[in-house]
Write a protein that holds these residues in place. Structure first.
Motif, short mmCIF file in Angstrom:
data_model
loop_
_atom_site.label_atom_id
_atom_site.label_comp_id
_atom_site.label_asym_id
_atom_site.label_seq_id
_atom_site.Cartn_x
_atom_site.Cartn_y
_atom_site.Cartn_z
N GLU A 118 0.86 -1.19 0.00
CA GLU A 118 0.00 0.00 0.00
C GLU A 118 0.89 1.24 0.00
N VAL A 119 0.68 2.11 -0.97
CA VAL A 119 1.46 3.36 -1.05
C VAL A 119 0.47 4.51 -0.98
N ARG A 120 0.63 5.37 0.02
CA ARG A 120 -0.25 6.54 0.15
C ARG A 120 0.58 7.80 -0.06
N ILE A 121 0.11 8.65 -0.97
CA ILE A 121 0.84 9.88 -1.27
C ILE A 121 0.01 11.08 -0.81
N ASN A 122 0.61 11.90 0.05
CA ASN A 122 -0.04 13.13 0.49
C ASN A 122 0.67 14.32 -0.11
N ILE A 123 -0.12 15.27 -0.58
CA ILE A 123 0.46 16.50 -1.13
C ILE A 123 0.74 17.45 0.02
N VAL A 124 2.00 17.86 0.14
CA VAL A 124 2.39 18.82 1.17
C VAL A 124 3.10 19.96 0.46
N GLY A 125 2.32 20.93 0.02
CA GLY A 125 2.88 22.02 -0.79
C GLY A 125 3.48 21.47 -2.07
N GLN A 126 4.74 21.76 -2.31
CA GLN A 126 5.42 21.23 -3.48
C GLN A 126 5.99 19.83 -3.23
N LYS A 127 5.93 19.41 -1.99
CA LYS A 127 6.49 18.09 -1.66
C LYS A 127 5.41 17.03 -1.60
N ARG A 128 5.86 15.81 -1.57
CA ARG A 128 4.94 14.69 -1.41
C ARG A 128 5.43 13.82 -0.27
N GLU A 129 4.50 13.46 0.60
CA GLU A 129 4.83 12.53 1.69
C GLU A 129 4.31 11.17 1.26
N ILE A 130 5.21 10.21 1.17
CA ILE A 130 4.85 8.88 0.68
C ILE A 130 4.96 7.87 1.82
N ASN A 131 3.85 7.24 2.13
CA ASN A 131 3.83 6.20 3.17
C ASN A 131 3.64 4.85 2.52
N GLU A 132 4.45 3.89 2.93
CA GLU A 132 4.35 2.56 2.36
C GLU A 132 4.10 1.53 3.46
N ILE A 133 3.13 0.70 3.23
CA ILE A 133 2.85 -0.40 4.17
C ILE A 133 2.84 -1.70 3.38
N ILE A 134 3.59 -2.68 3.87
CA ILE A 134 3.63 -3.97 3.19
C ILE A 134 2.72 -4.94 3.92
N TYR A 135 1.79 -5.49 3.18
CA TYR A 135 0.87 -6.50 3.75
C TYR A 135 1.24 -7.88 3.26
#
Ligand code: ADP
Ligand code: MG
Length: 135
Positions: A118-135
């Motif tokens: 699972e990869v979740r991408i959040n927009i933080v201004g010009q940056k992106r915060e990417i969270n990865e969870i392996i199931y």
């Protein structure tokens, strides 16, 4: 859970490329995030990491694209699990040698394979915060 910040498109592509290197001959990657978050950009990196040299893009209305054993699926326009079944999602997910990257996977939440990334991408201004969870 792994958390990464990317500052531009290139870094998000690189994240996808590195992720691809960890897939040993198959896997399902679910990409969550708003329009413009960078899901397709990350998929371009996955394709690059898999050695696919064709250009990956997201023309409107095309839901399933196949590049050898790599599948790029965009469920944005689908409203139900039934519609996803109609485009053959279960067959694609059931072949363990497929690498499957899915944008907007919410509609198939109930039929996701037990093991997936699972990869979740959040927009933080010009940056992106990417969270990865392996199931
Ligand atoms: P999605 O598929 O999630 O709708 P796209 O990958 O098609 O998103 O588009 C992402 C857009 O955001 C591109 O226009 C890209 O240039 C821009 N962008 C800006 N910063 C970043 C970043 N850190 N990572 C990815 N894309 C970024
Ligand atoms: Mg997209």
């Amino acid at each position: 859970m792994d958390n990464t910040i990317t500052s531009n498109e290139k870094e998000t592509r690189l994240f996808g490329k590195k992720l691809a290197k960890r897939l040993k001959g198959g896997g399902v990657i679910c990409l969550y995030g708003d329009l413009g978050a960078g899901k397709t950009t990350l998929v371009q990196g996955i394709a690059e990491g898999l050695g696919i040299d064709r250009r990956i893009n997201s023309p409107t209305f095309i839901i399933v694209r196949k590049y050898d054993d790599f599948w790029h699926i965009d469920l944005y326009r689908l409203k139900s699990l039934e519609e996803a079944r109609a485009v053959g999602i279960e067959e694609i997910l059931s072949d363990p040698k497929n690498v499957v990257a899915i944008e907007w996977p919410e509609v198939i939440q109930d039929i996701l394979p037990k093991h997936h990334i699972e990869v979740r991408i959040n927009i933080v201004g010009q940056k992106r915060e990417i969270n990865e969870i392996i199931y």
